[in-house]
Structure formats: C-alpha cells, structure tokens
Design a protein around this motif. Structure first.
Motif, PDB file in Angstrom:
ATOM      1  N   ARG A  52       7.779  11.725   4.496  1.00  0.00           N
ATOM      2  CA  ARG A  52       8.130  12.863   5.364  1.00  0.00           C
ATOM      3  C   ARG A  52       9.196  13.725   4.707  1.00  0.00           C
ATOM      4  NH1 ARG A  52       6.667  16.853   7.206  1.00  0.00           N
ATOM      5  NH2 ARG A  52       7.924  17.855   8.768  1.00  0.00           N
ATOM      6  N   ASN A  53      10.157  13.112   4.041  1.00  0.00           N
ATOM      7  CA  ASN A  53      11.200  13.898   3.375  1.00  0.00           C
ATOM      8  C   ASN A  53      10.605  14.802   2.302  1.00  0.00           C
ATOM      9  OD1 ASN A  53      13.096  12.752   5.027  1.00  0.00           O
ATOM     10  ND2 ASN A  53      13.897  11.349   3.499  1.00  0.00           N
ATOM     11  N   MET A  54       9.566  14.323   1.615  1.00  0.00           N
ATOM     12  CA  MET A  54       8.911  15.166   0.613  1.00  0.00           C
ATOM     13  C   MET A  54       8.307  16.410   1.253  1.00  0.00           C
ATOM     14  SD  MET A  54       7.064  12.656  -2.122  1.00  0.00           S
ATOM     15  CE  MET A  54       6.950  11.068  -1.328  1.00  0.00           C
ATOM     16  N   HIS A  55       7.652  16.241   2.398  1.00  0.00           N
ATOM     17  CA  HIS A  55       7.058  17.392   3.082  1.00  0.00           C
ATOM     18  C   HIS A  55       8.135  18.364   3.552  1.00  0.00           C
ATOM     19  CE1 HIS A  55       2.961  15.964   3.008  1.00  0.00           C
ATOM     20  NE2 HIS A  55       3.402  14.773   3.369  1.00  0.00           N
ATOM     21  N   MET A  56       9.236  17.836   4.071  1.00  0.00           N
ATOM     22  CA  MET A  56      10.315  18.702   4.534  1.00  0.00           C
ATOM     23  C   MET A  56      10.936  19.468   3.367  1.00  0.00           C
ATOM     24  SD  MET A  56      13.648  17.959   6.916  1.00  0.00           S
ATOM     25  CE  MET A  56      14.008  16.442   6.102  1.00  0.00           C
ATOM     26  N   LEU A  57      11.204  18.771   2.263  1.00  0.00           N
ATOM     27  CA  LEU A  57      11.784  19.444   1.102  1.00  0.00           C
ATOM     28  C   LEU A  57      10.851  20.522   0.561  1.00  0.00           C
ATOM     29  CD1 LEU A  57      13.334  16.356  -0.687  1.00  0.00           C
ATOM     30  CD2 LEU A  57      14.603  18.308   0.250  1.00  0.00           C
ATOM     31  N   GLU A  58       9.567  20.250   0.546  1.00  0.00           N
ATOM     32  CA  GLU A  58       8.601  21.250   0.079  1.00  0.00           C
ATOM     33  C   GLU A  58       8.660  22.505   0.944  1.00  0.00           C
ATOM     34  OE1 GLU A  58       5.854  23.376  -1.939  1.00  0.00           O
ATOM     35  OE2 GLU A  58       6.813  21.529  -2.620  1.00  0.00           O
TER      36      GLU A  58
ATOM     37  N   ALA B 296       9.066  12.828  -5.457  1.00  0.00           N
ATOM     38  CA  ALA B 296       7.595  12.873  -5.556  1.00  0.00           C
ATOM     39  C   ALA B 296       7.093  12.048  -6.740  1.00  0.00           C
ATOM     40  CB  ALA B 296       7.129  14.319  -5.676  1.00  0.00           C
ATOM     41  N   ASP B 297       7.870  12.010  -7.807  1.00  0.00           N
ATOM     42  CA  ASP B 297       7.494  11.214  -8.982  1.00  0.00           C
ATOM     43  C   ASP B 297       7.714   9.720  -8.772  1.00  0.00           C
ATOM     44  OD1 ASP B 297       6.830  13.523 -10.341  1.00  0.00           O
ATOM     45  OD2 ASP B 297       8.674  13.578 -11.539  1.00  0.00           O
ATOM     46  N   GLY B 298       8.387   9.352  -7.673  1.00  0.00           N
ATOM     47  CA  GLY B 298       8.650   7.937  -7.393  1.00  0.00           C
ATOM     48  C   GLY B 298       9.815   7.367  -8.185  1.00  0.00           C
ATOM     49  N   ARG B 299      10.648   8.246  -8.768  1.00  0.00           N
ATOM     50  CA  ARG B 299      11.797   7.773  -9.556  1.00  0.00           C
ATOM     51  C   ARG B 299      13.007   7.442  -8.689  1.00  0.00           C
ATOM     52  NH1 ARG B 299      13.266  12.249 -13.029  1.00  0.00           N
ATOM     53  NH2 ARG B 299      11.799  13.548 -11.902  1.00  0.00           N
ATOM     54  N   VAL B 300      13.081   8.016  -7.479  1.00  0.00           N
ATOM     55  CA  VAL B 300      14.200   7.752  -6.578  1.00  0.00           C
ATOM     56  C   VAL B 300      13.661   7.550  -5.166  1.00  0.00           C
ATOM     57  CG1 VAL B 300      15.820   9.149  -7.950  1.00  0.00           C
ATOM     58  CG2 VAL B 300      14.669  10.180  -5.980  1.00  0.00           C
ATOM     59  N   ARG B 301      14.524   7.037  -4.292  1.00  0.00           N
ATOM     60  CA  ARG B 301      14.250   6.938  -2.858  1.00  0.00           C
ATOM     61  C   ARG B 301      15.231   7.839  -2.142  1.00  0.00           C
ATOM     62  NH1 ARG B 301      12.234   2.521  -0.170  1.00  0.00           N
ATOM     63  NH2 ARG B 301      11.887   4.206   1.278  1.00  0.00           N
ATOM     64  N   SER B 302      14.885   8.251  -0.944  1.00  0.00           N
ATOM     65  CA  SER B 302      15.761   9.085  -0.131  1.00  0.00           C
ATOM     66  C   SER B 302      16.010   8.381   1.196  1.00  0.00           C
ATOM     67  CB  SER B 302      15.105  10.445   0.123  1.00  0.00           C
ATOM     68  OG  SER B 302      13.923  10.294   0.887  1.00  0.00           O
TER      69      SER B 302
ATOM     70  N   GLY C  14       0.793  -1.222   0.000  1.00  0.00           N
ATOM     71  CA  GLY C  14       0.000   0.000   0.000  1.00  0.00           C
ATOM     72  C   GLY C  14       0.826   1.273   0.000  1.00  0.00           C
ATOM     73  N   SER C  15       1.763   1.375   0.936  1.00  0.00           N
ATOM     74  CA  SER C  15       2.553   2.610   1.013  1.00  0.00           C
ATOM     75  C   SER C  15       3.471   2.762  -0.190  1.00  0.00           C
ATOM     76  CB  SER C  15       3.359   2.658   2.313  1.00  0.00           C
ATOM     77  OG  SER C  15       4.266   1.580   2.381  1.00  0.00           O
ATOM     78  N   LEU C  16       3.940   1.662  -0.722  1.00  0.00           N
ATOM     79  CA  LEU C  16       4.781   1.713  -1.919  1.00  0.00           C
ATOM     80  C   LEU C  16       3.962   2.159  -3.133  1.00  0.00           C
ATOM     81  CD1 LEU C  16       7.577   1.152  -3.136  1.00  0.00           C
ATOM     82  CD2 LEU C  16       6.848  -1.193  -3.507  1.00  0.00           C
ATOM     83  N   ALA C  17       2.758   1.608  -3.272  1.00  0.00           N
ATOM     84  CA  ALA C  17       1.907   1.954  -4.402  1.00  0.00           C
ATOM     85  C   ALA C  17       1.491   3.422  -4.381  1.00  0.00           C
ATOM     86  CB  ALA C  17       0.663   1.063  -4.415  1.00  0.00           C
ATOM     87  N   LEU C  18       1.315   3.992  -3.179  1.00  0.00           N
ATOM     88  CA  LEU C  18       0.892   5.380  -3.058  1.00  0.00           C
ATOM     89  C   LEU C  18       2.064   6.343  -2.878  1.00  0.00           C
ATOM     90  CD1 LEU C  18      -2.216   4.866  -0.756  1.00  0.00           C
ATOM     91  CD2 LEU C  18      -2.178   5.266  -3.228  1.00  0.00           C
ATOM     92  N   ASN C  19       3.283   5.822  -2.891  1.00  0.00           N
ATOM     93  CA  ASN C  19       4.498   6.626  -2.701  1.00  0.00           C
ATOM     94  C   ASN C  19       4.453   7.381  -1.379  1.00  0.00           C
ATOM     95  OD1 ASN C  19       7.067   7.506  -3.365  1.00  0.00           O
ATOM     96  ND2 ASN C  19       6.334   9.268  -4.533  1.00  0.00           N
ATOM     97  N   ILE C  20       4.071   6.665  -0.318  1.00  0.00           N
ATOM     98  CA  ILE C  20       4.024   7.269   1.010  1.00  0.00           C
ATOM     99  C   ILE C  20       4.836   6.460   2.018  1.00  0.00           C
ATOM    100  CG2 ILE C  20       1.835   8.477   0.673  1.00  0.00           C
ATOM    101  CD1 ILE C  20       0.449   6.191   2.215  1.00  0.00           C
ATOM    102  N   ALA C  21       5.804   5.699   1.532  1.00  0.00           N
ATOM    103  CA  ALA C  21       6.640   4.894   2.422  1.00  0.00           C
ATOM    104  C   ALA C  21       7.625   5.786   3.171  1.00  0.00           C
ATOM    105  CB  ALA C  21       7.391   3.838   1.617  1.00  0.00           C
ATOM    106  N   ALA C  22       7.934   5.393   4.396  1.00  0.00           N
ATOM    107  CA  ALA C  22       8.951   6.101   5.172  1.00  0.00           C
ATOM    108  C   ALA C  22      10.326   5.753   4.615  1.00  0.00           C
ATOM    109  CB  ALA C  22       8.866   5.687   6.638  1.00  0.00           C
ATOM    110  N   PRO C  23      11.254   6.660   4.638  1.00  0.00           N
ATOM    111  CA  PRO C  23      11.136   8.039   5.091  1.00  0.00           C
ATOM    112  C   PRO C  23      10.753   9.010   3.960  1.00  0.00           C
ATOM    113  CG  PRO C  23      13.415   7.611   4.620  1.00  0.00           C
ATOM    114  CD  PRO C  23      12.654   6.319   4.332  1.00  0.00           C
ATOM    115  N   ASP C  24      10.502   8.482   2.766  1.00  0.00           N
ATOM    116  CA  ASP C  24      10.269   9.351   1.612  1.00  0.00           C
ATOM    117  C   ASP C  24       9.101  10.312   1.811  1.00  0.00           C
ATOM    118  OD1 ASP C  24      12.388   8.212   0.237  1.00  0.00           O
ATOM    119  OD2 ASP C  24      11.121   6.703  -0.715  1.00  0.00           O
TER     120      ASP C  24
END
Length: 131
Positions: free
Chosen positions: A29-35, A51-57, A17-27
């Motif tokens: 939260r990192n997206m919100h911080m970067l924004e 955000a596009d799901g092309r990389v992980r952080s 689920g989290s992978l399919a929606l691109n909401i896995a940790a820590p990505d």
C-alpha cells in the motif's frame, strides 16, 4: 483491483507468497501511495528501493486514546511545515512494519481539529514523507 485481488489471494496460500511477490503489508500500500503523491525526488529516494525490495517501510497512524485507530478524522498528531522540512508533534503506537523499516510514513493532521466533520474525511490529514 480485481486482477490484484486474484494475485493477492493466491499469494496468501503460501507462508512466503506476499514476501516473494513484494506485496506484504504495509509496503504494498505504501508503494501505491508514494506513486500517487510523492515528488519525483521522493519517488527516487523512497519508492524505488521499496519497489525493488531493497528496503521495508512502515505506516504510523495508530495513536493512544483519544487519538485515531483506523479513523483518520480522529488524528491528534500534528505536522507543521517549517524551514527545511516538517515538525511532527504527537505519539504513535502499534506501527505496522516498524521493526526493520528504512523509513516511516507518518499520518498527521496539518489543519483542523480531531473529529472535525467539515469537508472530505481525508482533508484533515496528510502523509508526511521526508524530502
């Protein structure tokens, strides 16, 4: 946040689920911080591919004793602005998402001493994002 919480809860019922929606940790939260804190150039370089799901952080905060776990006031890793970027001096471990990450967001102290109680807790650290 309530709306997000409902989505996150539903995503948690599925192994993917989290992978399919691109909401896995820590990505997620990192997206919100970067924004919130990244420059426009950093957003294009780091946030967009994430955000596009092309990389992980990954998120580097935890340090061996006497450093921090989840307490940012205890950070011993230091970051100093130098010509061309930052010099980071410290040791991190248990870095969430490090395996396969395209980049790391490193939590480091830019002023003060570990455990200093003056001012807001978050004043003693800054996320260090390459320019």
């Amino acid at each position: 946040m309530r709306g997000r919480a409902l989505v996150f809860e539903e995503a948690g019922y599925s192994l993917f689920g989290s992978l399919a929606l691109n909401i896995a940790a820590p990505d997620e939260r990192n997206m919100h911080m970067l924004e919130a804190i990244a420059t426009p150039t950093q957003k294009e370089r780091y946030l967009r591919p994430l955000a596009d799901g092309r990389v992980r952080s990954c998120f580097a905060m935890t340090e061996p004793a006497p450093g921090s776990g989840s307490d940012s006031a205890a950070l011993t890793t230091r970051a100093e602005k130098v010509p061309g970027g930052w010099r980071i001096d410290g040791r991190k471990w248990f870095i969430t998402g490090a395996d396969g990450a395209a980049y790391a967001i490193c939590m480091a102290r830019t002023s003060g001493e570990p455990g200093a109680g003056a001012g807001p807790r978050c004043s003693s650290w800054t996320p260090t994002i390459p320019a």
